[in-house]
Design a protein around this motif. Structure first.
Motif, PDB file in Angstrom:
ATOM      1  N   THR A 106      50.398  51.813  63.667  1.00  0.00           N
ATOM      2  CA  THR A 106      51.553  50.936  63.454  1.00  0.00           C
ATOM      3  C   THR A 106      51.269  50.037  62.261  1.00  0.00           C
ATOM      4  O   THR A 106      50.239  49.360  62.234  1.00  0.00           O
ATOM      5  CB  THR A 106      51.793  50.051  64.702  1.00  0.00           C
ATOM      6  OG1 THR A 106      51.841  50.885  65.858  1.00  0.00           O
ATOM      7  CG2 THR A 106      53.089  49.269  64.596  1.00  0.00           C
ATOM      8  N   ILE A 107      52.146  50.063  61.268  1.00  0.00           N
ATOM      9  CA  ILE A 107      52.032  49.143  60.136  1.00  0.00           C
ATOM     10  C   ILE A 107      53.180  48.146  60.283  1.00  0.00           C
ATOM     11  O   ILE A 107      54.337  48.539  60.352  1.00  0.00           O
ATOM     12  CB  ILE A 107      52.107  49.892  58.784  1.00  0.00           C
ATOM     13  CG1 ILE A 107      50.955  50.894  58.682  1.00  0.00           C
ATOM     14  CG2 ILE A 107      52.062  48.906  57.618  1.00  0.00           C
ATOM     15  CD1 ILE A 107      51.037  51.839  57.519  1.00  0.00           C
ATOM     16  N   HIS A 108      52.817  46.866  60.369  1.00  0.00           N
ATOM     17  CA  HIS A 108      53.833  45.859  60.682  1.00  0.00           C
ATOM     18  C   HIS A 108      53.613  44.583  59.869  1.00  0.00           C
ATOM     19  O   HIS A 108      52.503  44.055  59.840  1.00  0.00           O
ATOM     20  CB  HIS A 108      53.778  45.545  62.186  1.00  0.00           C
ATOM     21  CG  HIS A 108      54.876  44.656  62.655  1.00  0.00           C
ATOM     22  ND1 HIS A 108      56.193  45.047  62.692  1.00  0.00           N
ATOM     23  CD2 HIS A 108      54.855  43.367  63.094  1.00  0.00           C
ATOM     24  CE1 HIS A 108      56.936  44.046  63.155  1.00  0.00           C
ATOM     25  NE2 HIS A 108      56.146  43.016  63.400  1.00  0.00           N
ATOM     26  N   PRO A 109      54.675  44.070  59.212  1.00  0.00           N
ATOM     27  CA  PRO A 109      54.526  42.797  58.495  1.00  0.00           C
ATOM     28  C   PRO A 109      54.683  41.628  59.471  1.00  0.00           C
ATOM     29  O   PRO A 109      55.573  41.645  60.315  1.00  0.00           O
ATOM     30  CB  PRO A 109      55.672  42.834  57.475  1.00  0.00           C
ATOM     31  CG  PRO A 109      56.693  43.738  58.083  1.00  0.00           C
ATOM     32  CD  PRO A 109      55.996  44.669  59.027  1.00  0.00           C
ATOM     33  N   ILE A 110      53.788  40.640  59.368  1.00  0.00           N
ATOM     34  CA  ILE A 110      53.896  39.455  60.232  1.00  0.00           C
ATOM     35  C   ILE A 110      53.893  38.199  59.367  1.00  0.00           C
ATOM     36  O   ILE A 110      53.253  38.161  58.318  1.00  0.00           O
ATOM     37  CB  ILE A 110      52.764  39.392  61.296  1.00  0.00           C
ATOM     38  CG1 ILE A 110      51.374  39.485  60.645  1.00  0.00           C
ATOM     39  CG2 ILE A 110      52.947  40.448  62.354  1.00  0.00           C
ATOM     40  CD1 ILE A 110      50.218  39.327  61.614  1.00  0.00           C
ATOM     41  N   ILE A 111      54.620  37.185  59.818  1.00  0.00           N
ATOM     42  CA  ILE A 111      54.703  35.936  59.063  1.00  0.00           C
ATOM     43  C   ILE A 111      54.104  34.816  59.909  1.00  0.00           C
ATOM     44  O   ILE A 111      54.501  34.608  61.055  1.00  0.00           O
ATOM     45  CB  ILE A 111      56.161  35.606  58.674  1.00  0.00           C
ATOM     46  CG1 ILE A 111      56.714  36.708  57.769  1.00  0.00           C
ATOM     47  CG2 ILE A 111      56.245  34.244  57.978  1.00  0.00           C
ATOM     48  CD1 ILE A 111      58.197  36.606  57.469  1.00  0.00           C
TER      49      ILE A 111
END
Length: 197
Positions: A106-111
């Motif tokens: 899983t490739i996921h952007p997080i802020i």
């Protein structure tokens, strides 16, 4: 035709340069990770330095985690850095993968709470082969768990949780209720940019 010799003295390349000690951010204890050389301190800003987590925390069981730091400030003969990413070595990743089991990436952007955008790659290893619907459910749960954790942490805390494995442990607790999981590992992270808050 022979070249003319230069008249007058000129400092040779190496002699004009100076060594600088490079330190990791406060989050990792401001440990010295090496030296770099430059004629002009301004040229060093933006330079990427690498070190293993084992070197940083003096625990060589963590030498499979490669850290990347970017120099953002030079003061005197010291260069200070910020964390820009990490990656797990390929052979360590290969050793975790077993036959007749699924590997869910899983490739996921997080802020983070303070508005920094980090792109993370999570590898989830199952005990047995999972069906497509189960893979989809696991991916969704991972993404939700990552986003929720990031929203309540500042960047420094988030990075420490990712690198230490605390975040992977929390994701594992969430995901194991959906499908039997053997391991969850955050194998890569990269600081993309500062997101608009």
């Amino acid at each position: 035709m022979a070249k003319k010799k230069q008249v007058g003295r000129r400092l040779e390349g190496w002699k004009a340069k100076k060594w600088y000690r490079v330190y990791v951010p406060d989050a990792f204890g401001k440990v010295e990770i090496g030296d770099t050389i430059s004629a002009d301190p301004e040229n060093m800003v933006g330079r990427i330095m690498t070190a293993t987590l084992g070197e940083v925390v003096q625990d060589y069981s963590k030498s499979h985690i490669k850290m990347r730091f970017k120099i953002n400030n030079v003061a005197g003969d010291a260069a200070y850095t910020e964390f820009v990413g990490h990656e797990v070595t390929r052979d360590y990743l290969r050793s975790m993968v077993k036959r007749r089991a699924s590997r869910i990436d899983t490739i996921h952007p997080i802020i983070s709470k303070d508005g920094k955008l980090l792109r993370v790659t999570v590898v989830c290893l199952t005990l047995s082969r999972a069906e497509q619907s189960q893979v989809h459910a696991v991916r969704q749960a991972i993404s939700q768990a990552l986003s929720a954790r990031a929203a309540e942490s500042d960047f420094e805390t988030l990075v420490k949780d990712i690198v230490s494995g605390d975040m992977a442990r929390d994701v594992f607790k969430v995901v194991k209720t959906i499908y039997p999981i053997r391991r969850v590992e955050i194998t890569k992270s990269k600081l993309e940019q500062v997101a608009a808050v």
